[in-house]
Design a protein around this motif. Structure first.
Motif, PDB file in Angstrom:
ATOM      1  N   ILE A 128       4.541  18.457 -11.291  1.00 24.71           N
ATOM      2  CA  ILE A 128       4.771  19.464 -10.255  1.00 24.71           C
ATOM      3  C   ILE A 128       6.032  20.260 -10.561  1.00 24.71           C
ATOM      4  O   ILE A 128       6.067  21.483 -10.413  1.00 24.71           O
ATOM      5  CB  ILE A 128       4.848  18.795  -8.864  1.00 24.71           C
ATOM      6  N   ALA A 129       7.071  19.587 -11.031  1.00 24.41           N
ATOM      7  CA  ALA A 129       8.329  20.256 -11.362  1.00 24.41           C
ATOM      8  C   ALA A 129       8.120  21.239 -12.511  1.00 24.41           C
ATOM      9  O   ALA A 129       8.665  22.355 -12.489  1.00 24.41           O
ATOM     10  CB  ALA A 129       9.393  19.230 -11.720  1.00 24.41           C
ATOM     11  N   ARG A 130       7.327  20.858 -13.533  1.00 22.78           N
ATOM     12  CA  ARG A 130       7.049  21.770 -14.643  1.00 22.78           C
ATOM     13  C   ARG A 130       6.308  23.015 -14.164  1.00 22.78           C
ATOM     14  O   ARG A 130       6.640  24.138 -14.535  1.00 22.78           O
ATOM     15  CB  ARG A 130       6.236  21.058 -15.724  1.00 22.78           C
ATOM     16  N   VAL A 170       2.196   6.844  -6.964  1.00 26.02           N
ATOM     17  CA  VAL A 170       1.350   7.994  -7.311  1.00 26.02           C
ATOM     18  C   VAL A 170       2.135   9.294  -7.156  1.00 26.02           C
ATOM     19  O   VAL A 170       2.110  10.164  -8.025  1.00 26.02           O
ATOM     20  CB  VAL A 170       0.076   8.014  -6.432  1.00 26.02           C
ATOM     21  N   ILE A 171       2.850   9.418  -6.049  1.00 21.26           N
ATOM     22  CA  ILE A 171       3.641  10.626  -5.792  1.00 21.26           C
ATOM     23  C   ILE A 171       4.712  10.796  -6.858  1.00 21.26           C
ATOM     24  O   ILE A 171       4.895  11.892  -7.406  1.00 21.26           O
ATOM     25  CB  ILE A 171       4.265  10.575  -4.385  1.00 21.26           C
ATOM     26  N   LEU A 172       5.439   9.730  -7.159  1.00 22.73           N
ATOM     27  CA  LEU A 172       6.511   9.805  -8.153  1.00 22.73           C
ATOM     28  C   LEU A 172       5.972  10.125  -9.543  1.00 22.73           C
ATOM     29  O   LEU A 172       6.612  10.831 -10.323  1.00 22.73           O
ATOM     30  CB  LEU A 172       7.313   8.501  -8.179  1.00 22.73           C
ATOM     31  N   ALA A 216       0.830  -1.207   0.000  1.00 18.34           N
ATOM     32  CA  ALA A 216       0.000   0.000   0.000  1.00 18.34           C
ATOM     33  C   ALA A 216       0.864   1.257   0.000  1.00 18.34           C
ATOM     34  O   ALA A 216       0.588   2.220  -0.737  1.00 18.34           O
ATOM     35  CB  ALA A 216      -0.933  -0.001   1.211  1.00 18.34           C
ATOM     36  N   ILE A 217       1.918   1.256   0.788  1.00 14.50           N
ATOM     37  CA  ILE A 217       2.830   2.408   0.831  1.00 14.50           C
ATOM     38  C   ILE A 217       3.519   2.574  -0.517  1.00 14.50           C
ATOM     39  O   ILE A 217       3.637   3.701  -1.024  1.00 14.50           O
ATOM     40  CB  ILE A 217       3.856   2.240   1.975  1.00 14.50           C
ATOM     41  N   ASN A 218       3.963   1.492  -1.105  1.00 20.15           N
ATOM     42  CA  ASN A 218       4.622   1.566  -2.410  1.00 20.15           C
ATOM     43  C   ASN A 218       3.681   2.107  -3.487  1.00 20.15           C
ATOM     44  O   ASN A 218       4.102   2.859  -4.363  1.00 20.15           O
ATOM     45  CB  ASN A 218       5.182   0.207  -2.817  1.00 20.15           C
TER      46      ASN A 218
END
Length: 91
Positions: A78-80, A70-72, A63-65
């Protein structure tokens, strides 16, 4: 010394070398058997730790992975956006 004496000494030396090598190999064999027993004990202990402590954590780790995935996945977007904001910011 006669040739027979040299032959006898050569044979005796060969027998001594063979005996020493045989003893050394026997000692190596005993050492390897001892190491094998220790590794078998360690293997059993590790299997116990895995069964009792690690396998129950597997669903939580998955579940954490998934959340990390999703975050990755969101990071490049987000960087753009951060780069656009940084360009518009007055200096």
């Amino acid at each position: 010394m006669s040739t027979d004496a040299y032959i006898a000494l050569s044979v005796a030396l060969a027998l001594v070398v063979i005996a020493v090598l045989a003893i050394a190999l026997i000692l190596v064999l005993r050492g390897l058997q001892h190491i094998s027993e220790g590794l078998a004990t360690l293997s059993g202990a590790l299997e116990g730790v895995e069964a009792e402590h690690l396998r129950p954590l597997e669903p939580a780790v998955k579940a954490i992975n998934e959340k990390f995935d999703v975050i990755l996945t969101a990071m490049p977007g987000i960087a753009r956006k951060a780069a656009i904001v940084a360009e518009r910011r007055p200096r």
